[in-house]
Enzyme design. Structure first.
Site, PDB file in Angstrom:
ATOM      1  N   GLY A 110      10.649   8.753  34.921  1.00  0.00           N
ATOM      2  CA  GLY A 110      12.037   8.788  35.895  1.00  0.00           C
ATOM      3  C   GLY A 110      11.745   7.907  36.921  1.00  0.00           C
TER       4      GLY A 110
ATOM      5  N   CYS B 276       4.769   9.754  32.723  1.00  0.00           N
ATOM      6  CA  CYS B 276       4.922   8.948  33.702  1.00  0.00           C
ATOM      7  C   CYS B 276       5.206   9.869  34.854  1.00  0.00           C
ATOM      8  CB  CYS B 276       5.884   7.756  33.471  1.00  0.00           C
ATOM      9  SG  CYS B 276       6.021   6.567  34.576  1.00  0.00           S
ATOM     10  N   TYR B 277       6.376   9.885  35.185  1.00  0.00           N
ATOM     11  CA  TYR B 277       6.843  10.864  36.259  1.00  0.00           C
ATOM     12  C   TYR B 277       6.557  12.313  35.819  1.00  0.00           C
ATOM     13  CZ  TYR B 277       9.862  13.384  39.292  1.00  0.00           C
ATOM     14  OH  TYR B 277      10.241  14.411  40.140  1.00  0.00           O
TER      15      TYR B 277
ATOM     16  N   HIS C 290       4.062   4.436  28.343  1.00  0.00           N
ATOM     17  CA  HIS C 290       5.109   5.189  27.668  1.00  0.00           C
ATOM     18  C   HIS C 290       4.662   4.953  26.140  1.00  0.00           C
ATOM     19  CE1 HIS C 290       7.810   5.763  31.123  1.00  0.00           C
ATOM     20  NE2 HIS C 290       7.199   4.705  31.550  1.00  0.00           N
TER      21      HIS C 290
ATOM     22  N   GLU D 236       6.695   5.725  23.932  1.00  0.00           N
ATOM     23  CA  GLU D 236       7.696   5.759  22.969  1.00  0.00           C
ATOM     24  C   GLU D 236       8.275   4.370  22.758  1.00  0.00           C
ATOM     25  OE1 GLU D 236       7.428   6.817  25.822  1.00  0.00           O
ATOM     26  OE2 GLU D 236       9.064   6.697  27.329  1.00  0.00           O
TER      27      GLU D 236
ATOM     28  N   SER E  41      38.791   6.317  10.895  1.00  0.00           N
ATOM     29  CA  SER E  41      39.143   5.105  11.228  1.00  0.00           C
ATOM     30  C   SER E  41      38.352   4.214  10.284  1.00  0.00           C
ATOM     31  CB  SER E  41      38.156   4.574  12.640  1.00  0.00           C
ATOM     32  OG  SER E  41      36.936   4.944  12.636  1.00  0.00           O
ATOM     33  N   GLY E  42      37.530   4.604   9.403  1.00  0.00           N
ATOM     34  CA  GLY E  42      36.838   3.648   8.333  1.00  0.00           C
ATOM     35  C   GLY E  42      35.188   3.295   9.186  1.00  0.00           C
ATOM     36  N   GLY E  43      35.108   3.695  10.448  1.00  0.00           N
ATOM     37  CA  GLY E  43      33.809   3.665  11.003  1.00  0.00           C
ATOM     38  C   GLY E  43      33.004   4.367  10.364  1.00  0.00           C
ATOM     39  N   VAL E  44      31.606   4.235  10.895  1.00  0.00           N
ATOM     40  CA  VAL E  44      30.424   5.168  10.367  1.00  0.00           C
ATOM     41  C   VAL E  44      30.711   6.599  10.764  1.00  0.00           C
ATOM     42  CG1 VAL E  44      28.248   5.455  10.106  1.00  0.00           C
ATOM     43  CG2 VAL E  44      28.956   3.014  10.163  1.00  0.00           C
ATOM     44  N   ASP E  45      30.865   6.764  11.848  1.00  0.00           N
ATOM     45  CA  ASP E  45      30.833   8.139  12.512  1.00  0.00           C
ATOM     46  C   ASP E  45      31.936   9.003  12.088  1.00  0.00           C
ATOM     47  OD1 ASP E  45      28.654   7.308  13.890  1.00  0.00           O
ATOM     48  OD2 ASP E  45      29.644   7.054  15.967  1.00  0.00           O
ATOM     49  N   SER E  46      33.230   8.457  12.045  1.00  0.00           N
ATOM     50  CA  SER E  46      34.432   9.325  11.585  1.00  0.00           C
ATOM     51  C   SER E  46      34.280   9.516  10.008  1.00  0.00           C
ATOM     52  CB  SER E  46      35.772   8.839  12.100  1.00  0.00           C
ATOM     53  OG  SER E  46      35.956   7.691  11.310  1.00  0.00           O
ATOM     54  N   SER E  47      33.707   8.420   9.463  1.00  0.00           N
ATOM     55  CA  SER E  47      33.461   8.763   8.061  1.00  0.00           C
ATOM     56  C   SER E  47      32.659   9.612   7.573  1.00  0.00           C
ATOM     57  CB  SER E  47      33.080   7.313   7.353  1.00  0.00           C
ATOM     58  OG  SER E  47      34.041   6.566   7.564  1.00  0.00           O
TER      59      SER E  47
ATOM     60  N   LYS F 201      22.435   7.631  15.746  1.00  0.00           N
ATOM     61  CA  LYS F 201      23.111   6.811  14.974  1.00  0.00           C
ATOM     62  C   LYS F 201      22.360   6.517  13.710  1.00  0.00           C
ATOM     63  CE  LYS F 201      26.758   4.013  14.491  1.00  0.00           C
ATOM     64  NZ  LYS F 201      27.977   4.268  15.155  1.00  0.00           N
TER      65      LYS F 201
END
Ligand code: XMP
Length: 511
Positions: A55, A82-83, A169, A171, A223-229, A367
């Protein structure tokens, strides 16, 4: 069965989401929670381990974020990054000091590979450091397990209490074998088994949705987008015909996209689908509008209106399905409040849809996990890996006012560009690529005739976060083919240019 859980306490570091993702990539389910989460809540969640993120604050700063010190008495392994390491040190009686100058960059860290945290490492490893404060004196019971010339305590451990701190870090990609440090913490210190898998998430979600929704009705804007599909198919597997999807086709999608969406959902998944072909309605509202923000606003609002009208015909439903995903939840305040994701972020939540509760089946997924879920559910790859497409669609790729003719020109040119990029095998390397219909007409010659026609601009960027990006060095032969096909096959285009600007200073879209 409940999955093993690792909690990530968020102290405001820019990599907090990345830590959660890395943990999940190791097949351990992780959740990002606020740094001031109560001890009761932690006990309730019963994590196998806890990670403190970095942070921007200094532990000595006024109002610096502090967790409840009781956390160190819970007998749960903790890794402070770190922090997070400095806070652990400060709380347990060690001393944190301020260096004269910030240390930033990848640095060779001398490590003690007899520590469980560094199992399978050599005695030196390159990690990314980014800090000003550092641990000067260790708290009682701690031992040094890593150092650099300018940071004497780059890694520390208290084996008895399973407490670990690292100044670097692990990650980020710039840290060599960084994920191995996280793996060692998860599997050797926390004794996780790695039971988090997308297939079990899918089974579990379907079961939970069945229990929650039962034979009640749900409505989803597709909508045809990934998330809503993915959200829609998940719901469909759980409640079948009790789900109705409304697909508002604003006519601003790419060539054939509306039909492809309809085909997948109606024919492949047999989903109750209502497609509203609202192109004329959108084009009417957009007539003569040239300002990009106005276009966005009109499209967002109109989308909601069309959705509401269709929803009204259906009447009251019990649940409204939203494709919110985990980054939306984290960005909106660490799970304290939730963002209501609208259609591609262009509008808002419909005011007049009669529903009792929102369901967000993807709100715990990143995602890439949403994509894996989509594949697991049998959604075709070309939809699952679709490049980002803005909610306002081609409207912001036609500079100036929008007409049906311009829309058709752009759809054809864009389709040729995409086809040739795929033919050249470049579609996996370029993250976003499309054609733009500039508002520029110029003189050309075709046969013996003078032409005065449109200029198409090609845009292609390589990026991972879409916040910054570089223009893609597409081979000349590919550009040549695209250009020649566009001017030959698309009427009213006599010139093609390639956008060689990175972001910043340009943006990816032209509007
Ligand atoms: P820019 O043009 O800002 O784009 O560099 C960054 C990413 O955001 C997408 N984009 C949008 N997405 N509604 C969306 O849903 C919008 O109004 C919008 N504008 C830009 C763009 O395609 C790129 O992926």
């Amino acid at each position: 069965m409940k999955n093993e859980l690792v909690l990530i306490l968020d102290f405001g570091g820019q990599y907090n989401q990345l830590i959660a993702r890395r943990v999940r990539e190791c097949n351990v389910y992780s959740e990002v929670v606020p740094f001031d989460i109560s001890i009761e809540k932690i006990k309730e969640k019963n994590p196998k381990g806890i990670i403190f993120t970095g942070g921007p604050a200094s532990v000595y700063g006024e109002n610096s974020p502090k967790c409840n010190p009781e956390i160190f008495n819970l007998n749960i392994p903790i890794l402070g990054i770190c922090y997070g390491m400095q806070l652990m040190t400060n709380t347990l009686g060690g001393k944190v000091a301020r260096a004269a100058k910030r240390e930033y960059g990848t640095i060779d860290v001398n490590i003690d590979n007899t520590s469980l945290l560094f199992k399978n490492f050599n005695s030196h490893n390159i990690f990314l450091m980014s800090h000003t404060d550092y641990v000067e004196l260790l708290p009682d019971g701690f031992k040094n397990i890593g150092s650099t010339p300018s940071c004497p305590n780059a890694a520390i451990e208290n084996i008895e209490k399973n407490l670990y701190g690292i100044q670097f870090h692990p990650e980020v990609n710039n840290s060599v074998n960084g994920t191995q440090v996280i793996k060692n913490f998860l599997f050797d210190v926390c004794k996780c088994t790695g039971d988090w898998q997308i297939s079990s998430f899918v089974d579990e979600s379907i079961k939970n949705l069945k229990t929650k929704i039962g034979d009640k009705k749900a409505l989803c804007a597709l909508s045809g987008g990934v998330d809503s599909s993915v959200a829609a198919v998940l719901l469909n597997k759980a409640i079948g015909k009790n789900l109705t999807c409304i697909f508002v086709d604003h006519g601003l999608l790419r060539k054939n996209e509306g039909d492809e969406v309809e085909d997948i959902f109606r024919n492949q998944f047999d989903i109750n689908l209502i497609r509203v072909n609202a192109k004329d309605r959108f084009l009417n509202k957009l007539a003569s509008v040239t300002d990009p923000e106005k276009k966005r606003k009109i499209i967002g609002e109109e989308f909601i209106r069309v959705f509401e009208e269709e929803a009204k015909k259906i009447g009251a439903v019990d649940f409204l399905v939203q494709g919110t995903i985990y980054p939306d939840v984290i960005e909106s305040g660490l799970g304290k409040s939730s963002v209501i994701k609208s259609h591609h972020n262009v509008g808002g939540l419909p005011d007049y849809v009669d529903f009792k509760e929102i369901v967000e089946p993807l709100r715990d997924l990143f995602k890439d996990e949403v994509r894996k879920t989509g594949l697991e559910l049998g959604i075709p790859e070309n939809l699952v890996f679709r490049q980002p497409f803005p909610g306002p669609g081609l409207a912001i790729r036609i500079i100036g006012d929008i007409t049906d003719d311009k829309l058709n020109i752009l759809k054809e040119a864009d389709s040729i560009f995409r086809e040739e990029i795929a033919n050249a095998g470049l579609n996996k390397n370029i993250n976003q690529y499309f054609a733009v219909l500039t508002n520029l007409k110029s003189v050309g010659v075709m046969g013996d005739e003078r032409t005065y026609d449109y200029t198409i601009a090609l845009r292609a960027v390589e990026t991972t976060d879409f916040m910054t990006g570089i223009w893609s060095k597409i081979p000349y032969e590919v550009l040549e083919k695209v250009s020649s096909r566009i001017v030959n096959e698309v009427s009213h285009v006599n010139r093609v240019v390639y956008d060689i600007t990175s972001k910043p200073p340009a943006t990816i879209e032209w509007e």
